[in-house]
Design an enzyme around this catalytic site. Structure first.
Site, PDB file in Angstrom:
ATOM      1  N   ASN A   1       7.932  -5.456  -3.010  1.00 10.34           N
ATOM      2  CA  ASN A   1       6.462  -5.551  -3.176  1.00 10.34           C
ATOM      3  C   ASN A   1       6.203  -5.422  -4.792  1.00 10.34           C
ATOM      4  OD1 ASN A   1       3.801  -4.617  -3.139  1.00 10.34           O
ATOM      5  ND2 ASN A   1       3.841  -3.100  -1.708  1.00 10.34           N
TER       6      ASN A   1
ATOM      7  N   ARG B   1       5.867  -8.997   0.088  1.00 10.67           N
ATOM      8  CA  ARG B   1       4.386  -8.694   0.438  1.00 10.67           C
ATOM      9  C   ARG B   1       3.820  -9.475  -0.508  1.00 10.67           C
ATOM     10  NH1 ARG B   1       0.759  -3.933  -0.975  1.00 10.67           N
ATOM     11  NH2 ARG B   1      -1.066  -4.603   0.414  1.00 10.67           N
TER      12      ARG B   1
ATOM     13  N   HIS C   1      -4.675  -5.196   5.117  1.00 10.76           N
ATOM     14  CA  HIS C   1      -3.661  -4.401   6.083  1.00 10.76           C
ATOM     15  C   HIS C   1      -3.253  -5.071   7.115  1.00 10.76           C
ATOM     16  CE1 HIS C   1      -6.182  -0.779   4.198  1.00 10.76           C
ATOM     17  NE2 HIS C   1      -5.004  -0.808   3.547  1.00 10.76           N
TER      18      HIS C   1
ATOM     19  N   ARG D   1     -13.141   3.806  -3.135  1.00 12.15           N
ATOM     20  CA  ARG D   1     -14.065   2.530  -2.883  1.00 12.15           C
ATOM     21  C   ARG D   1     -15.391   2.765  -2.025  1.00 12.15           C
ATOM     22  NH1 ARG D   1      -9.196  -0.853  -0.648  1.00 12.15           N
ATOM     23  NH2 ARG D   1      -7.439   0.125  -2.069  1.00 12.15           N
TER      24      ARG D   1
ATOM     25  N   GLU E   1      -2.234   9.412  10.164  1.00  8.72           N
ATOM     26  CA  GLU E   1      -1.207  10.026  10.727  1.00  8.72           C
ATOM     27  C   GLU E   1      -1.028  11.471  10.654  1.00  8.72           C
ATOM     28  OE1 GLU E   1       2.314   7.931   8.728  1.00  8.72           O
ATOM     29  OE2 GLU E   1       1.143   5.929   9.215  1.00  8.72           O
TER      30      GLU E   1
END
Ligand code: ADP
Length: 407
Positions: free
Chosen positions: A7, A89, A178, A239, A332
């Protein structure tokens, strides 16, 4: 079979090396502050302590070379030539890529063209691919896109009500992000529910520093909250999410801000950080709100309310919902946020099991046996999806090569 997942960001390279025989992580690490002072490489090999090397990393190529060298030195017998494929990615695949793809010259050229849609993110992703083609020429290079999963959205969901010419001219439309995470947790949720994905209506909630929801109907994304960029939709850490676009013109006019400054303000100083004036981290906000900080409480309430509203919208878009799936840092790990969100969804027939909701960071079923709509926690694993896609495309590629040799 070894698969490297890479990434590449503007000043960092994150990596994980997988043994795909058993899908285990052999090594993971991060090269950071590339091109800056204080650059370093941090690596953790399976069963070993984390090691940090302070080193000069002039550019991405130096960083990837250092990563390959340190991987070899980890005592695991890893050699560059053993890496069968590299999964990269890539943030933006535009309308060109609806699935992961093997990178050849034509794909690379397309990716460079797509950089205009994600000028901050795609160029370092492309740089990473080019470097790996040079340093690991035997390995298959595979691009896995954040946007790809959302390419099944219908035009009524992805078009903006702007003059049509801007869609043609600049590709101005909703893309969503995502996607790798939404795809993974939707598949895992179907397994947990014991039902085929193509019979389910799911709302996947990726709640982290950046947050987005996705409506997954019969295994296909039909709508998502993020848009042309990852700025729209939910209230996020820093954001703003959805605001009246007229606000932008007002800020430019009244505050004398340049377009770049406005973009900075909306991306980096807004969200729960902007409202609370305190932090973008939900742990700080939950603590402050408990201690009576009203702005922190307001920020949390706004975040929760925005999730609830979109759940309602996506249930309407799909004509119902079977399960709501929480993932990423907040999804999570925050029983508080999950309870607040789910308490507002009893109208769907959703019944929260308070005890089950105390869980953090692992697969969990949050609803009671009599709940009509289920709620689940599924920890996301974007790197594993990238590794699996790379392994799958490698197997196809090898098969095609064998067929052409035999023919
Ligand atoms: P990113 O979008 O950068 O990948 P993550 O998915 O790692 O972010 O989410 C990071 C966020 O998760 C943190 O900013 C923090 O707000 C939140 N988070 C992590 N642990 C907890 C926790 N125990 N309780 C509440 N929020 C948490």
């Amino acid at each position: 079979m070894l698969i490297l997942v890479l990434n590449c960001g503007s000043s960092s390279v994150k990596y994980k090396l997988y043994n795909m025989e058993n899908e285990t992580v052999l090594l993971s690490g991060l090269a950071e502050r590339i091109g800056l002072s204080g650059a370093r490489l941090v690596q953790k090999a399976a069963g070993q302590e984390k090691v940090t090397w302070e080193m000069r990393l002039a550019d991405h190529r130096t960083a990837v070379e250092a990563i390959l060298r340190r991987m070899g030195d980890a005592g695991l017998g890893v050699r560059g030539e053993d890496i069968a494929a590299v999964g990269h990615r890539v943030v933006h695949g535009g309308e060109a890529f609806a699935a992961s793809t093997v990178v050849d010259d034509a794909v690379l050229q397309k990716l460079e063209e797509l950089s205009q849609l994600a000028p901050l993110h795609n160029p370092p992703n492309v740089t990473g691919i080019k470097i790996c083609r040079q340093l690991l020429p035997h390995a298959l290079q595979v691009a896995v896109f954040d946007t790809a999963f959302h390419q099944t959205m219908p035009p009524k969901a992805y078009m903006y009500a702007l003059p049509y010419e801007y869609y043609r001219k600049y590709g101005l439309r909703k893309y969503g992000f995502h996607g790798t995470s939404h795809r993974y947790v939707a598949q895992r949720a179907a397994q947990m529910l014991g039902r085929p994905l193509d019979e389910l209506k799911l709302i996947t909630c990726h709640l982290g520093n950046g947050s987005s929801l996705c409506a997954v109907k019969e295994g296909r994304a039909v709508d998502t909250t993020m848009g042309f960029t990852p700025l729209s939709g939910l209230v996020m850490g820093t954001r703003c999410g959805d605001i009246d676009p007229a606000v932008v013109a007002l800020l430019i006019e009244k505050e004398g801000l340049t377009p770049g400054r406005v973009s900075d303000l909306l991306n980096k100083q807004s969200g729960v950080l902007g409202v609370s004036g305190l932090s973008s981290d939900f742990r700080d906000l939950e603590q402050a709100a408990t201690a009576g900080n009203r702005q922190a409480q307001l920020a949390l309430d706004m975040f929760v309310y925005s999730v609830q509203k979109w759940v309602g919208a996506f249930a309407a878009a799909m004509g119902g919902v079977d399960a709501i799936v929480f993932t990423a840092g907040i999804g999570e790990n925050s029983p508080y946020v999950r309870r607040q969100v789910l308490d507002g969804l009893t109208w769907l027939g959703l019944r929260l099991d308070e005890r089950a909701n105390c869980t953090r960071g692992r697969d969990a079923w949050l609803t009671t046996p009599d709940s009509e709509v289920q709620a689940l926690v599924v920890p996301t694993d974007e790197e594993l999806v990238i590794a699996r896609d790379a392994a799958g495309l490698l197997a196809e590629h090898t098969l095609m090569e064998n067929i052409s040799i035999t023919a």
